[in-house]
Design an enzyme around this catalytic site. Sequence first.
Site, PDB file in Angstrom:
ATOM      1  N   GLY A  42       0.838  -1.206   0.000  1.00 15.49           N
ATOM      2  CA  GLY A  42       0.000   0.000   0.000  1.00 15.49           C
ATOM      3  C   GLY A  42       0.863   1.242   0.000  1.00 15.49           C
ATOM      4  N   ALA A  43       0.573   2.135  -0.952  1.00 15.54           N
ATOM      5  CA  ALA A  43       1.344   3.369  -1.089  1.00 15.54           C
ATOM      6  C   ALA A  43       0.458   4.586  -0.897  1.00 15.54           C
ATOM      7  CB  ALA A  43       2.021   3.392  -2.458  1.00 15.54           C
ATOM      8  N   ALA A  78      -0.799   5.952   4.750  1.00 15.02           N
ATOM      9  CA  ALA A  78      -0.323   5.122   5.861  1.00 15.02           C
ATOM     10  C   ALA A  78       0.951   4.380   5.457  1.00 15.02           C
ATOM     11  CB  ALA A  78      -1.411   4.148   6.297  1.00 15.02           C
ATOM     12  N   GLY A  79       0.939   3.790   4.257  1.00 15.30           N
ATOM     13  CA  GLY A  79       2.109   3.047   3.795  1.00 15.30           C
ATOM     14  C   GLY A  79       3.310   3.959   3.609  1.00 15.30           C
ATOM     15  N   PHE A 109     -15.134  21.314  11.353  1.00 13.93           N
ATOM     16  CA  PHE A 109     -15.567  20.042  10.774  1.00 13.93           C
ATOM     17  C   PHE A 109     -16.637  19.446  11.679  1.00 13.93           C
ATOM     18  CE2 PHE A 109     -13.486  17.182   7.475  1.00 13.93           C
ATOM     19  CZ  PHE A 109     -13.251  18.206   6.581  1.00 13.93           C
ATOM     20  N   ASP A 144      -8.965  -5.465  -0.349  1.00 17.54           N
ATOM     21  CA  ASP A 144      -8.093  -6.632  -0.611  1.00 17.54           C
ATOM     22  C   ASP A 144      -7.313  -7.060   0.626  1.00 17.54           C
ATOM     23  OD1 ASP A 144      -8.847  -6.152  -3.223  1.00 17.54           O
ATOM     24  OD2 ASP A 144      -6.893  -5.383  -3.861  1.00 17.54           O
ATOM     25  N   GLN A 152     -19.194   3.839   7.341  1.00 15.81           N
ATOM     26  CA  GLN A 152     -19.616   5.244   7.359  1.00 15.81           C
ATOM     27  C   GLN A 152     -20.288   5.650   6.052  1.00 15.81           C
ATOM     28  OE1 GLN A 152     -16.736   8.833   7.685  1.00 15.81           O
ATOM     29  NE2 GLN A 152     -18.046   8.825   9.492  1.00 15.81           N
ATOM     30  N   LEU A 191     -17.668  12.534  -3.816  1.00 16.88           N
ATOM     31  CA  LEU A 191     -17.745  13.256  -2.544  1.00 16.88           C
ATOM     32  C   LEU A 191     -17.805  14.771  -2.708  1.00 16.88           C
ATOM     33  CD1 LEU A 191     -17.514  12.801   0.589  1.00 16.88           C
ATOM     34  CD2 LEU A 191     -15.153  13.510   0.332  1.00 16.88           C
ATOM     35  N   SER A 241      -9.312  10.630   9.801  1.00 21.14           N
ATOM     36  CA  SER A 241      -8.743   9.471   9.122  1.00 21.14           C
ATOM     37  C   SER A 241      -7.360   9.782   8.561  1.00 21.14           C
ATOM     38  CB  SER A 241      -9.654   9.020   7.990  1.00 21.14           C
ATOM     39  OG  SER A 241      -8.967   8.073   7.223  1.00 21.14           O
ATOM     40  N   LEU A 242      -7.223  10.947   7.945  1.00 21.48           N
ATOM     41  CA  LEU A 242      -5.890  11.335   7.472  1.00 21.48           C
ATOM     42  C   LEU A 242      -4.945  11.360   8.659  1.00 21.48           C
ATOM     43  CD1 LEU A 242      -6.728  14.192   4.928  1.00 21.48           C
ATOM     44  CD2 LEU A 242      -6.191  11.810   4.451  1.00 21.48           C
TER      45      LEU A 242
HETATM   46  C1  LIG Z   1     -13.154  11.116  -1.633  1.00 16.69           C
HETATM   47  C2  LIG Z   1     -12.570  10.970  -0.245  1.00 16.69           C
HETATM   48  C3  LIG Z   1     -12.282  12.101   0.502  1.00 16.69           C
HETATM   49  C4  LIG Z   1     -11.747  11.982   1.782  1.00 16.69           C
HETATM   50  N1  LIG Z   1     -11.485  13.116   2.508  1.00 16.69           N
HETATM   51  C5  LIG Z   1     -10.934  13.002   3.742  1.00 16.69           C
HETATM   52  C6  LIG Z   1     -10.591  14.154   4.507  1.00 16.69           C
HETATM   53  O1  LIG Z   1     -10.734  15.289   4.061  1.00 16.69           O
HETATM   54  N2  LIG Z   1     -10.073  13.979   5.744  1.00 16.69           N
HETATM   55  C7  LIG Z   1      -9.859  12.738   6.278  1.00 16.69           C
HETATM   56  O2  LIG Z   1      -9.371  12.641   7.402  1.00 16.69           O
HETATM   57  N3  LIG Z   1     -10.160  11.627   5.566  1.00 16.69           N
HETATM   58  C8  LIG Z   1     -10.687  11.734   4.325  1.00 16.69           C
HETATM   59  N4  LIG Z   1     -10.973  10.585   3.608  1.00 16.69           N
HETATM   60  C9  LIG Z   1     -10.542   9.286   4.135  1.00 16.69           C
HETATM   61  C10 LIG Z   1      -9.040   9.111   3.917  1.00 16.69           C
HETATM   62  O3  LIG Z   1      -8.660   9.754   2.732  1.00 16.69           O
HETATM   63  C11 LIG Z   1      -8.647   7.642   3.807  1.00 16.69           C
HETATM   64  O4  LIG Z   1      -9.184   6.909   4.879  1.00 16.69           O
HETATM   65  C12 LIG Z   1      -7.131   7.485   3.845  1.00 16.69           C
HETATM   66  O5  LIG Z   1      -6.514   8.351   2.916  1.00 16.69           O
HETATM   67  C13 LIG Z   1      -6.730   6.053   3.587  1.00 16.69           C
HETATM   68  O6  LIG Z   1      -5.336   5.991   3.443  1.00 16.69           O
HETATM   69  P1  LIG Z   1      -4.590   4.598   3.422  1.00 16.69           P
HETATM   70  O7  LIG Z   1      -3.149   4.910   3.318  1.00 16.69           O
HETATM   71  O8  LIG Z   1      -5.059   3.781   4.552  1.00 16.69           O
HETATM   72  O9  LIG Z   1      -5.125   3.875   2.094  1.00 16.69           O
HETATM   73  P2  LIG Z   1      -5.225   4.317   0.564  1.00 16.69           P
HETATM   74  O10 LIG Z   1      -4.825   5.703   0.309  1.00 16.69           O
HETATM   75  O11 LIG Z   1      -6.585   3.896   0.113  1.00 16.69           O
HETATM   76  O12 LIG Z   1      -4.132   3.399  -0.153  1.00 16.69           O
HETATM   77  C14 LIG Z   1      -4.270   2.005  -0.269  1.00 16.69           C
HETATM   78  C15 LIG Z   1      -3.052   1.461  -0.978  1.00 16.69           C
HETATM   79  O13 LIG Z   1      -3.096   0.049  -0.930  1.00 16.69           O
HETATM   80  C16 LIG Z   1      -2.741  -0.479  -2.190  1.00 16.69           C
HETATM   81  N5  LIG Z   1      -3.403  -1.783  -2.325  1.00 16.69           N
HETATM   82  C17 LIG Z   1      -4.654  -2.130  -1.996  1.00 16.69           C
HETATM   83  N6  LIG Z   1      -4.895  -3.412  -2.278  1.00 16.69           N
HETATM   84  C18 LIG Z   1      -3.747  -3.905  -2.795  1.00 16.69           C
HETATM   85  C19 LIG Z   1      -3.360  -5.172  -3.288  1.00 16.69           C
HETATM   86  N7  LIG Z   1      -4.186  -6.223  -3.320  1.00 16.69           N
HETATM   87  N8  LIG Z   1      -2.097  -5.310  -3.751  1.00 16.69           N
HETATM   88  C20 LIG Z   1      -1.229  -4.270  -3.760  1.00 16.69           C
HETATM   89  N9  LIG Z   1      -1.555  -3.047  -3.296  1.00 16.69           N
HETATM   90  C21 LIG Z   1      -2.791  -2.878  -2.823  1.00 16.69           C
HETATM   91  C22 LIG Z   1      -3.234   0.542  -3.190  1.00 16.69           C
HETATM   92  O14 LIG Z   1      -2.522   0.444  -4.396  1.00 16.69           O
HETATM   93  C23 LIG Z   1      -2.947   1.856  -2.448  1.00 16.69           C
HETATM   94  O15 LIG Z   1      -1.629   2.270  -2.714  1.00 16.69           O
HETATM   95  C24 LIG Z   1     -11.513  10.695   2.327  1.00 16.69           C
HETATM   96  C25 LIG Z   1     -11.789   9.574   1.571  1.00 16.69           C
HETATM   97  C26 LIG Z   1     -12.330   9.696   0.308  1.00 16.69           C
HETATM   98  C27 LIG Z   1     -12.670   8.442  -0.441  1.00 16.69           C
END
Ligand SMILES: Cc1cc2nc3c(=O)[nH]c(=O)nc-3n(C[C@H](O)[C@H](O)[C@H](O)COP(=O)(O)OP(=O)(O)OC[C@H]3O[C@@H](n4cnc5c(N)ncnc54)[C@H](O)[C@@H]3O)c2cc1C
Length: 557
Positions: free
Chosen positions: A10-11, A14-15, A113, A207, A226, A238, A376-377
Amino acid sequence: MLKHDVVIVGAGLAGLRACVELRKNGIDAIIVSKVYPTRSHSGAAQGGVNAAFDKDDSWESHFFDTVKGSDYLGDQDAIEILTSEAPANILDLQKMGVIFNRNDEGGIAQRPFGGQSFPRSCYYADAVGHMMLHGLFDNVLKYKTKILYEYFVTGLSVNNGRVTGVVTYDIKTGKFEGIAAKAVLFATGGYGQVYSSNTNALINTGDGMAVALRAGVPLMDMEFVQFHPTTLKSTGILVTEGARGEGAYLLNSLGVRFMSKYAPKAMELASRDIVARAEQTEINEGRGVDGAILLDVRHLGKERIMERLPQILQLSIDFEGVNPIYEPIPIRPGAHYSMGGIKTDNDGKTLVEGFYSAGESACVSVHGANRLGGNSLLDTVVFGRRAGISIAKYIKDIDYGDFDGSLVKRDEEIFERLRNSKGNERHGLLKTELQEDMRKNVGVFRERSLMENAIKKIEELKERSKNIALDDKSKLFNTDIIEAFEFNNILLIAEVIARGAVLRKESRGAHYRNDFPERDDENWLKHTLARLNGKGKVEFNFTPVKITKFKPQPRTY
Ligand SMILES: Cc1cc2nc3c(=O)[nH]c(=O)nc-3n(C[C@H](O)[C@H](O)[C@H](O)COP(=O)(O)OP(=O)(O)OC[C@H]3O[C@@H](n4cnc5c(N)ncnc54)[C@H](O)[C@@H]3O)c2cc1C
């Protein structure tokens, strides 16, 4: 077979955050991602990221708001970490080159917010996720990190109770390969694609959660999904809570700001679960406009809309055919965020040695039954960083375990079967059926009979999925086969959500049951843990909620 001390899957934020922590200490950590890093869903985040900076604000107040927002299901030791470490984490990002809007004194500007008692969301217009993601990615590049992008992870190797690597499929060439590792971090994001009308990227198919579950790792609190109150009526795209933070109103067909009935004090800035239910009630009782509610930003004026909400302006024009400077925007609740996920402790450790998770794929749990916007960010950077630190310590004095090579073969065979299937089902059509069913039957309002219909549908789809055939049989960049595998993942996640939701006989946060409309602390102030048993059936047990400072109280806004 490849071999690296740490594999980060995951990039997204968090990653990348965990990666920076490991790489700056010279650790051999690589990133595996199914898309190019900056295409991760984090880049779509619009509204803001929370931290108490103002002299009249305090992290303790952020702490309480988050506990209350979680409807008392969040673990308070974890929420204390999230909120007390927030300011330092935002300043860290700033040092790494992430830009935030400024206030008149030159400090970081903050907007109100939902569910927060103070304006504490730091923002960059309405594209804060884009800014954070690119800033962190630059740092990962600075440390010359190896990145395997367009690599899809299908399996997790667990040997003698310890995680020893991952199984990957190179989307570009169609080849499977194992990567042995001392530690694996899943930062694989959420599962928004379980529902129709969702705000999520198409790649958000849960996944990581599905792969972990199949490898014997438990998922926590999956019944809590949510629904964001403001998504464009036609597409589910959104419209950030930041719009209401800037002062936008919600109107029903009578032109009434109906939130005065549901949350007289906080109005449009009540918690998301409350606003989403209020809207759905107005729509269900016939006060909607063509199945939607109106979000009115006109009074903010053209200049402010263009400065603070430029993306919302363009998305509304492009995808809804409405110019918000002159007309209200038709919106409705849409699936947005996964509160549940892979159970971890406060350092990203799961219940299986050597296996970590952070970000939306993890459940620490800081969001409990309902996440506050902007938290969440924050969760991705605070717990991504902590996971990086704890992994660095863990791998120091251990060797590689034995990688289970049979898994590569197992997944190769699954893909070969799919490729050669002569069945008559198409994964795209099955996905649409699943998504519509989940929206109708395990959505904003829930009740037993409807959810049981959903489970029946899921069982039917599981049978039919055995007959999925592909249109594209090739090896090179075959997205057909990836989507088929992703469909199986959302199907499994949907089952865990639906079964957990039937089990939880109360209403709490985002989980609202018409047949059990009250919160029931006596019986249900506990987390659910879902596992797959030997026969592939979902089973549940429970684990207590950690309450340190705030006893559960009635929750009003
Ligand atoms: C439209 C939108 C707006 C948002 N706005 C806000 C906000 O303003 N403030 C806030 O706090 N939160 C917000 N959120 C929530 C927040 O953005 C997300 O919860 C957070 O960014 C998730 O980050 P993450 O690093 O966990 O995962 P993600 O950014 O979703 O990254 C997941 C990574 O996992 C990789 N991956 C997944 N499955 C596989 C696989 N099988 N094999 C290899 N790689 C895989 C993907 O390639 C990707 O790189 C928003 C969400 C959305 C959808």
